[in-house]
Design an enzyme around this catalytic site. Structure first.
Site, short mmCIF file in Angstrom:
data_model
loop_
_atom_site.label_atom_id
_atom_site.label_comp_id
_atom_site.label_asym_id
_atom_site.label_seq_id
_atom_site.Cartn_x
_atom_site.Cartn_y
_atom_site.Cartn_z
N GLN A 1 1.67 20.02 4.68
CA GLN A 1 3.35 20.20 4.85
C GLN A 1 3.69 21.46 4.88
O GLN A 1 4.23 21.99 5.62
CB GLN A 1 3.90 19.47 3.80
CG GLN A 1 4.08 18.00 3.73
CD GLN A 1 4.97 17.61 5.23
OE1 GLN A 1 4.53 17.24 6.19
NE2 GLN A 1 6.31 17.91 4.94
N CYS B 1 13.48 11.44 6.18
CA CYS B 1 13.50 11.09 7.69
C CYS B 1 14.67 11.32 8.15
O CYS B 1 14.86 11.62 9.39
CB CYS B 1 13.09 9.44 7.81
SG CYS B 1 13.97 8.52 6.78
N SER C 1 5.15 7.97 9.69
CA SER C 1 5.31 8.61 10.92
C SER C 1 5.19 7.74 12.15
O SER C 1 4.77 6.60 12.15
CB SER C 1 4.06 9.67 10.96
OG SER C 1 2.76 9.07 11.00
N GLU D 1 9.80 16.50 15.35
CA GLU D 1 10.15 16.19 13.86
C GLU D 1 9.62 17.31 13.15
O GLU D 1 8.39 17.49 13.26
CB GLU D 1 9.72 14.82 13.28
CG GLU D 1 10.26 14.50 11.89
CD GLU D 1 9.74 13.16 11.36
OE1 GLU D 1 8.43 12.60 11.41
OE2 GLU D 1 10.62 12.60 10.54
N VAL E 1 1.45 6.90 13.55
CA VAL E 1 0.77 5.82 12.67
C VAL E 1 1.37 4.27 13.08
O VAL E 1 0.98 3.46 13.47
CB VAL E 1 0.76 6.11 11.51
CG1 VAL E 1 0.16 4.94 10.66
CG2 VAL E 1 -0.13 7.34 11.12
N GLY E 2 2.56 4.54 12.87
CA GLY E 2 3.68 3.22 13.04
C GLY E 2 3.43 2.64 14.49
O GLY E 2 3.02 1.30 14.62
N LYS F 1 0.83 -1.27 0.17
CA LYS F 1 0.05 0.04 -0.08
C LYS F 1 0.73 1.15 -0.06
O LYS F 1 1.45 1.74 1.04
CB LYS F 1 -0.86 0.10 1.18
CG LYS F 1 -2.05 1.01 0.99
CD LYS F 1 -2.49 1.68 2.17
CE LYS F 1 -1.47 3.07 2.67
NZ LYS F 1 -1.73 4.12 1.64
N GLU G 1 9.96 1.75 10.30
CA GLU G 1 11.02 2.77 10.22
C GLU G 1 10.04 4.02 10.39
O GLU G 1 9.15 4.48 9.62
CB GLU G 1 11.63 2.80 8.91
CG GLU G 1 12.81 1.52 8.69
CD GLU G 1 13.65 1.72 9.66
OE1 GLU G 1 13.98 2.66 10.28
OE2 GLU G 1 14.38 0.22 9.75
P1 NDP Z 1 2.25 8.50 7.47
O1 NDP Z 1 2.58 7.90 8.52
O2 NDP Z 1 1.03 9.57 7.48
O3 NDP Z 1 1.99 7.55 6.53
C1 NDP Z 1 2.91 6.53 6.09
C2 NDP Z 1 1.89 5.33 5.49
O4 NDP Z 1 1.23 4.95 6.27
C3 NDP Z 1 1.21 5.96 4.24
O5 NDP Z 1 1.03 4.75 3.31
C4 NDP Z 1 -0.08 6.22 4.88
O6 NDP Z 1 -1.25 6.17 3.92
C5 NDP Z 1 -0.33 4.91 5.87
N1 NDP Z 1 -1.24 5.15 6.97
C6 NDP Z 1 -1.67 6.48 7.37
N2 NDP Z 1 -2.68 6.25 8.39
C7 NDP Z 1 -2.62 4.83 8.47
C8 NDP Z 1 -3.45 3.89 9.32
N3 NDP Z 1 -4.34 4.45 10.32
N4 NDP Z 1 -3.12 2.70 9.25
C9 NDP Z 1 -2.43 2.12 8.35
N5 NDP Z 1 -1.88 2.80 7.45
C10 NDP Z 1 -1.84 4.16 7.57
O7 NDP Z 1 3.58 9.21 6.98
P2 NDP Z 1 3.69 10.16 5.65
O8 NDP Z 1 3.35 9.27 4.41
O9 NDP Z 1 3.37 11.53 6.01
O10 NDP Z 1 5.47 10.17 5.70
C11 NDP Z 1 6.29 11.25 6.57
C12 NDP Z 1 6.62 10.36 7.72
O11 NDP Z 1 7.33 9.02 7.39
C13 NDP Z 1 7.72 11.10 8.45
O12 NDP Z 1 7.34 11.07 9.83
C14 NDP Z 1 8.89 10.70 8.24
O13 NDP Z 1 9.80 10.75 9.28
C15 NDP Z 1 8.52 9.22 8.19
N6 NDP Z 1 9.56 8.24 7.30
C16 NDP Z 1 10.54 7.61 7.96
C17 NDP Z 1 11.59 7.18 7.30
C18 NDP Z 1 12.54 6.07 7.68
O14 NDP Z 1 13.12 5.07 7.14
N7 NDP Z 1 12.71 6.31 9.05
C19 NDP Z 1 11.74 7.08 5.86
C20 NDP Z 1 10.49 8.12 5.37
C21 NDP Z 1 9.81 8.79 5.83
P3 NDP Z 1 -2.05 7.31 3.40
O15 NDP Z 1 -0.90 8.51 3.80
O16 NDP Z 1 -2.20 7.06 2.04
O17 NDP Z 1 -3.25 7.36 4.07
#
Ligand code: NDP
Length: 483
Positions: free
Chosen positions: A335, A288, A232, A383, A235-236, A181, A254
């Site tokens: 953003q 990130c 994020s 962050e 969410v994670g 996804k 991650e």
């Molecule tokens: P999000 O956590 O918002 O989204 C990440 C993924 O999770 C997207 O595919 C999103 O889908 C999905 N998601 C959102 N809500 C849910 C849920 N309730 N259940 C399951 N999946 C969900 O992060 P962003 O996309 O905004 O990315 C930015 C973040 O990612 C920053 O905090 C950054 O630090 C982190 N990041 C970390 C990295 C690392 O390797 N440590 C690398 C790159 C980024 P959708 O948005 O389509 O709803």
């Protein structure tokens, strides 16, 4: 008035693009973040029933993909790499229009993805186990790495090609089937990656792509053997981890970072300014691993601030497809709002010496420098994920380490110094998964482990040989000759 409505992009399940006959909750436009009047793509979102179908189909395809000889699996990855390489220019243009990074940054991301695919293709020829002497006569004792089964991969928008590739490539190489996804923000780049896998000859059922929002599709994605998530911390940790653990899946997260750059008085200041600016501002700070907090030793603090601010003021912010542009727009309106919220005096308690909105018409933000921020402020703690460097003074290395380790994140950190002893102490005492000396905090190589500690990660690291730990399990074999 929006320009550019188009045929919707759709999900791919069980070897087929999912057309209208499977329904789904409507279509969603993605605007160009550099020109919000232009629609870059329209996607038809999958619904949870489609996601459940994808997981069932991935389960059904699992045994035949596991039985496919590993080097044959590697051949598919190699062909996919070749196709992406041939398509670099087109993908980079689309990625720039969709995500907002500059064309050279986007082309660099395609190149990195190609390298990752080739690396994991090569891993399909590497030893897949170990042999041990047995205490029992006539017994061969060995262990093998075997696939975990079905993997769900949930990915963010900031590296729309490389992050999916560094999850999907090892998962497939080691014999797993995948339900992926991508972020709803980047359906065009995601579809280009999927197309390369299909054109490379990946059998139907082995990789599925679900377009749509995470909140709607997420619950269908946890009844698998492993869940790998980048995104994020909220969410994670709060949504994906408990749900996936409850369903018995192994989990890898991650997450975000608050990456520190320490600049000591003995640093080469030209190098430090150039590297801190790159780490904090390139890709509009949406990495990130971006540098977010700069801890400068008192005697060089004012000069560092002035030089970073001069770099920021001179940076060319604009259309990511224009050749002069160094920094493209932020990816979304949210953003940009987030960026502006951090420049509010209440968010930092210091002085903004560079920054502010960029050109009109898109989500443009100029690189910003905040001086003498309050260490307890939101800008100093959270962050940011936008082009903002927050500067705080520190007395010495001990003070810098104390301050750096206060953050609840632990992804990457860097130090600028010409003292070997200071570098060694920083390497030993900083609480992060990655540490760099005289280099920006971002800019990592693809063949070594990548992962954070504290609130920046959970589970095994990604990339390089570390990937094997997550995408395989160990099976130990006792083989005694009968008779
Ligand atoms: P999000 O956590 O918002 O989204 C990440 C993924 O999770 C997207 O595919 C999103 O889908 C999905 N998601 C959102 N809500 C849910 C849920 N309730 N259940 C399951 N999946 C969900 O992060 P962003 O996309 O905004 O990315 C930015 C973040 O990612 C920053 O905090 C950054 O630090 C982190 N990041 C970390 C990295 C690392 O390797 N440590 C690398 C790159 C980024 P959708 O948005 O389509 O709803």
């Amino acid at each position: 008035m929006k320009r550019g409505a188009m045929v919707p992009l759709v999900s791919y399940v069980d070897g087929e693009y999912v057309g209208d006959h499977l329904g789904g909750p409507g279509t969603h436009d993605r605007e160009n973040p550099a020109d919000v009047a232009e629609v870059v793509s329209t996607a038809r979102w999958a619904d949870p029933a489609i996601a459940e179908h994808a997981v069932a189909s991935a389960r059904a395809a699992s045994s035949s993909w596991q039985a496919t000889p590993a080097p044959v699996r590697g051949d598919v990855l190699r062909r996919c790499a070749d196709l992406l390489e041939q398509r670099t220019a087109a993908i980079a243009q689309d990625m720039a229009r969709e995500q907002g990074k500059t064309v050279p940054e986007a082309a660099g991301e395609v190149g990195r993805s190609v390298a990752i695919l080739r690396y994991f293709a090569a891993q399909t020829l590497a030893p897949d186990g170990s042999s041990y002497p047995s205490h029992q006569a006539g017994t061969r004792l060995f262990s093998r790495r075997i696939p975990v089964g079905v993997v769900s991969a949930i990915t963010p928008w900031n590296f729309p090609l490389a992050i999916p590739v560094w999850k999907i490539a090892p998962a497939l190489a080691y014999g797993n089937t995948v339900v992926w996804k991508p972020s709803e923000v980047v359906p065009l780049t995601s579809t280009a990656l999927l197309a390369a896998f299909i054109d490379a000859g990946l059998p139907g059922g082995v990789l599925h792509m679900l377009l749509g929002g995470g909140a709607g599709l997420g619950p269908a994605l946890y009844d698998v053997d492993a869940v790998t998530f980048t995104g994020s911390t909220s969410v994670g940790r709060e949504v994906v981890l408990p749900a996936a653990v409850a369903s018995g899946a192994q989990v890898q997260l991650e997450l975000g970072g608050k990456n520190v750059a320490v600049v000591l008085a003995d640093a080469d200041l030209d190098l430090a300014v150039a590297q801190v600016a790159r780490g904090a501002f390139l890709s509009a700070g949406q990495k990130c691993t971006a540098t977010s907090l700069v801890l400068a030793q008192e005697s060089i603090r004012a000069e560092l601030a002035a030089r970073l601010s001069a770099w920021a003021a001179a940076a060319v912010v604009g259309d990511p497809r224009a050749s002069a542009t160094e920094i493209g727009p932020l990816a979304t309106a949210a953003q940009l709002e987030r960026y502006e919220s951090f420049l509010d005096p209440a968010a930092h308690g210091g002085t903004v010496i560079a920054g502010g909105r960029g050109p009109a018409g898109g989500h443009f933000a100029r690189p910003a420098v905040i001086c003498d921020a309050d260490p307890h402020s939101r800008a100093s703690r959270d962050e940011i994920f936008a082009p903002i460097a927050v500067l705080e003074p520190v007395a010495d290395l001990s003070d810098a380490l104390r301050r750096a380790n206060e953050t609840h994140f632990g992804l990457t950190a860097s130090i600028f110094t010409s003292e070997l002893a200071a570098a060694y102490r920083f390497i030993d005492e900083i609480e992060t998964g990655i540490v760099k000396v005289n280099q920006e905090s971002a800019g990592l190589e693809f063949h070594v482990p990548f992962g954070g500690i504290k609130d920046s990660g959970y589970g095994p690291a990604e990339q390089g040989l570390a990937a094997q730990e997550f995408y395989t399990r160990s099976k130990t074999v006792y083989l005694t000759h009968a008779g």
